[in-house]
Design a protein around this motif. Structure first.
Motif, PDB file in Angstrom:
ATOM      1  N   UNK A 263      31.673 -12.794 -18.938  1.00 49.03           N
ATOM      2  CA  UNK A 263      33.045 -13.016 -18.466  1.00 49.03           C
ATOM      3  C   UNK A 263      33.219 -12.506 -17.033  1.00 49.03           C
ATOM      4  N   UNK A 264      32.704 -11.305 -16.775  1.00 54.31           N
ATOM      5  CA  UNK A 264      32.843 -10.712 -15.441  1.00 54.31           C
ATOM      6  C   UNK A 264      32.100 -11.525 -14.387  1.00 54.31           C
ATOM      7  N   UNK A 265      30.900 -11.972 -14.745  1.00 49.33           N
ATOM      8  CA  UNK A 265      30.066 -12.698 -13.785  1.00 49.33           C
ATOM      9  C   UNK A 265      30.600 -14.070 -13.411  1.00 49.33           C
ATOM     10  N   UNK A 266      31.545 -14.601 -14.212  1.00 45.74           N
ATOM     11  CA  UNK A 266      32.079 -15.941 -13.967  1.00 45.74           C
ATOM     12  C   UNK A 266      33.557 -15.910 -13.582  1.00 45.74           C
TER      13      UNK A 266
ATOM     14  N   UNK B  26      25.630 -17.454  -9.750  1.00 51.02           N
ATOM     15  CA  UNK B  26      25.576 -17.365  -8.287  1.00 51.02           C
ATOM     16  C   UNK B  26      26.723 -18.155  -7.671  1.00 51.02           C
ATOM     17  N   UNK B  27      26.850 -19.425  -8.074  1.00 52.56           N
ATOM     18  CA  UNK B  27      27.836 -20.301  -7.439  1.00 52.56           C
ATOM     19  C   UNK B  27      29.276 -19.966  -7.829  1.00 52.56           C
ATOM     20  N   UNK B  28      29.502 -19.622  -9.094  1.00 55.25           N
ATOM     21  CA  UNK B  28      30.876 -19.515  -9.606  1.00 55.25           C
ATOM     22  C   UNK B  28      31.782 -18.588  -8.790  1.00 55.25           C
TER      23      UNK B  28
ATOM     24  N   UNK C   9      40.302 -14.012 -12.940  1.00 52.23           N
ATOM     25  CA  UNK C   9      40.490 -15.402 -13.361  1.00 52.23           C
ATOM     26  C   UNK C   9      39.131 -16.044 -13.634  1.00 52.23           C
ATOM     27  N   UNK C  10      39.040 -16.748 -14.762  1.00 49.71           N
ATOM     28  CA  UNK C  10      37.793 -17.388 -15.168  1.00 49.71           C
ATOM     29  C   UNK C  10      37.660 -18.752 -14.482  1.00 49.71           C
ATOM     30  N   UNK C  11      36.546 -18.962 -13.784  1.00 51.16           N
ATOM     31  CA  UNK C  11      36.342 -20.228 -13.069  1.00 51.16           C
ATOM     32  C   UNK C  11      35.219 -21.083 -13.658  1.00 51.16           C
ATOM     33  N   UNK C  12      34.512 -20.546 -14.642  1.00 49.81           N
ATOM     34  CA  UNK C  12      33.508 -21.325 -15.376  1.00 49.81           C
ATOM     35  C   UNK C  12      33.339 -20.647 -16.725  1.00 49.81           C
TER      36      UNK C  12
ATOM     37  N   UNK D 129      22.024 -14.082 -16.092  1.00 46.83           N
ATOM     38  CA  UNK D 129      22.390 -15.440 -15.693  1.00 46.83           C
ATOM     39  C   UNK D 129      23.195 -16.103 -16.799  1.00 46.83           C
ATOM     40  N   UNK D 130      24.025 -17.020 -16.412  1.00 46.12           N
ATOM     41  CA  UNK D 130      24.673 -17.904 -17.384  1.00 46.12           C
ATOM     42  C   UNK D 130      24.633 -19.305 -16.814  1.00 46.12           C
TER      43      UNK D 130
END
Length: 432
Positions: free
Chosen positions: A114-117, A84-86, A122-125, A294-295
């Protein structure tokens, strides 16, 4: 002079080791406790870096990290956040980009994680463990009741089975479900229940839908189900409370995070480890959005002054090597799952993880971009990925918990939730 020089050498050495303290904020779930215990291996490989852990209950963690990052407080170097936050925080520039090298093997990461974050590629988490939700049940109790669990049960079938296996006199309850208020606590589960009844948070004009028939039907069913066949005090139960009940043999069924499977099948933790079976999360009107995605992921806030060391720690804790370390030091049944393809191809893991196939299938089947029967304007299965959702989810969660505790009727709880949601959405300018 010699004494002064010696003192300086000792003192300066101490300062050199103390100046790279990484403050890691995390949740008090089992896999994070293991990460904390294994942190000594990271410290050994990175002399001069010390890990300082701030371990909090889920709701408290969310409040603390949200406040810190929004105010650029700089209390933490590594934060445990979710899907949610990422994307929201990444877009706002509140998170440092994670830049994986070849050794990290980002292509081994499950695409959904990967997509969800990521934001704009660009990967943020980085995902520490990933999950969907599924049904976990006591096969011995279902069998004893002369019933069979379908691979894809409906909520009506779940209610019928709960009625048959419920035996409070022997300390066994038909079903355990989350009731503790929070947008990521009871509302994570309840959103999937509402989805399966054909509901949604907002229509295409961003109008909250909490007083519609699907919401009323779903929440009425939930309150009735737990009042009849759930444990006492369900309105205070979240993941950890139900995990403890399940491991004691007190829950006949439980719909929750797939990650729970590794704990309830571990004979060191669970009295019913050999009696657990799995099915997909129940459906009702539709299968859309019936199981969440979720991750729990690790991120570096942009306010950290130790970004390089923080990113190094994150790459260590979310690597294939870390999974192997947990397997070797703690046991293959305890590795963090749901993030990497290689975990599900590991023979040692598959030997002990009878839940592996069900977990992977649930994660792959969840679709955050198409999780409701009517078309919705938001992305997310068990949440709506807009900044305002956090406040709306918390307010609704409190009302749902109150309805479960019998303090307010379902209709009144939904009416008050609708009003709170409309206030937030109007204030934010979604509609007039």
């Amino acid at each position: 002079m010699k004494l002064t020089a010696l003192f300086c050498l000792a003192a300066c050495a101490g300062i050199a080791h103390a100046d790279t303290e990484l403050v890691v904020a995390t949740v008090n779930n089992g896999h994070m406790i293991t990460m904390q215990k294994l942190g000594k291996f990271f410290e050994k490989d990175n002399p001069g870096v010390k890990l300082k852990w701030v371990t909090l209950e889920e709701g408290t963690l969310r409040q603390r990290v949200t406040t810190d990052i929004a105010t650029k407080g700089g209390q933490f170097d590594v934060m445990t956040i979710g899907m949610y936050e990422t994307p929201i925080w990444g877009k706002k520039g509140w998170l440092a980009e994670i830049k994986p090298d070849a050794k990290y093997d980002i292509d081994d990461m499950l695409p959904a994680m990967r997509q969800g974050l990521s934001v704009d590629g660009k990967l943020y988490a980085a995902p520490f463990y990933g999950e969907s939700s599924m049904l976990m049940y006591r096969s011995d109790l279902v069998q004893k009741a002369g019933m069979q669990m379908p691979a894809h049960p409906t909520w009506t079938q779940i209610r019928d089975i709960a009625a048959k296996i419920n035996d409070p006199a022997k300390g066994v309850y038909g079903i355990c479900l989350r009731g503790k208020p929070g947008w990521g606590d009871n509302m994570a589960f309840l959103t999937t229940l509402v989805n399966s009844y054909g509901g949604q948070w907002f229509d295409m004009k961003w109008k909250p839908q909490l007083t519609t028939k699907p919401w009323k039907d779903a929440i009425t069913f939930y309150v009735d189900l737990l009042k009849k066949y759930g444990p006492p005090g369900s309105s205070a139960n979240s993941f950890n409370e139900i995990l403890a009940l399940y491991n004691e043999g007190k829950c006949g069924m439980w719909v929750d995070a797939t990650i729970a499977a590794s704990f309830i099948t571990d004979p060191k933790q669970s009295k019913v480890a050999d009696k657990v079976a799995f099915a997909s999360a129940p459906v009702q009107v539709t299968a859309k959005g019936s199981n969440w995605l979720w991750a729990w992921a690790l991120a570096v806030p942009a306010s950290s002054t130790k970004k390089d060391a923080a990113e190094k720690f994150i790459k260590w804790a979310t690597s294939k090597e870390y999974v192997n370390l947990v397997g070797k030091e703690v046991g293959w049944g305890s590795v963090p799952t749901g993030t990497r393809k290689s975990t599900y191809a590991n023979a040692e893991f598959l030997k002990v993880a009878k839940f592996a196939e069900a977990e992977k299938a649930a994660i792959i089947s969840a679709n955050p971009k198409d999780s409701t029967l009517p078309k919705s304007p938001y992305v997310g299965v068990q949440f709506a990925s807009i900044p305002e959702f956090q406040a709306i989810g918390i307010a609704t969660g409190q009302q749902m918990s109150a309805a479960l505790a019998g303090k307010v009727s379902v209709d009144k709880a939904l009416e008050l939730s609708q009003q709170a949601a409309e206030r937030e959405m109007t204030k934010a300018g979604y509609y007039k």
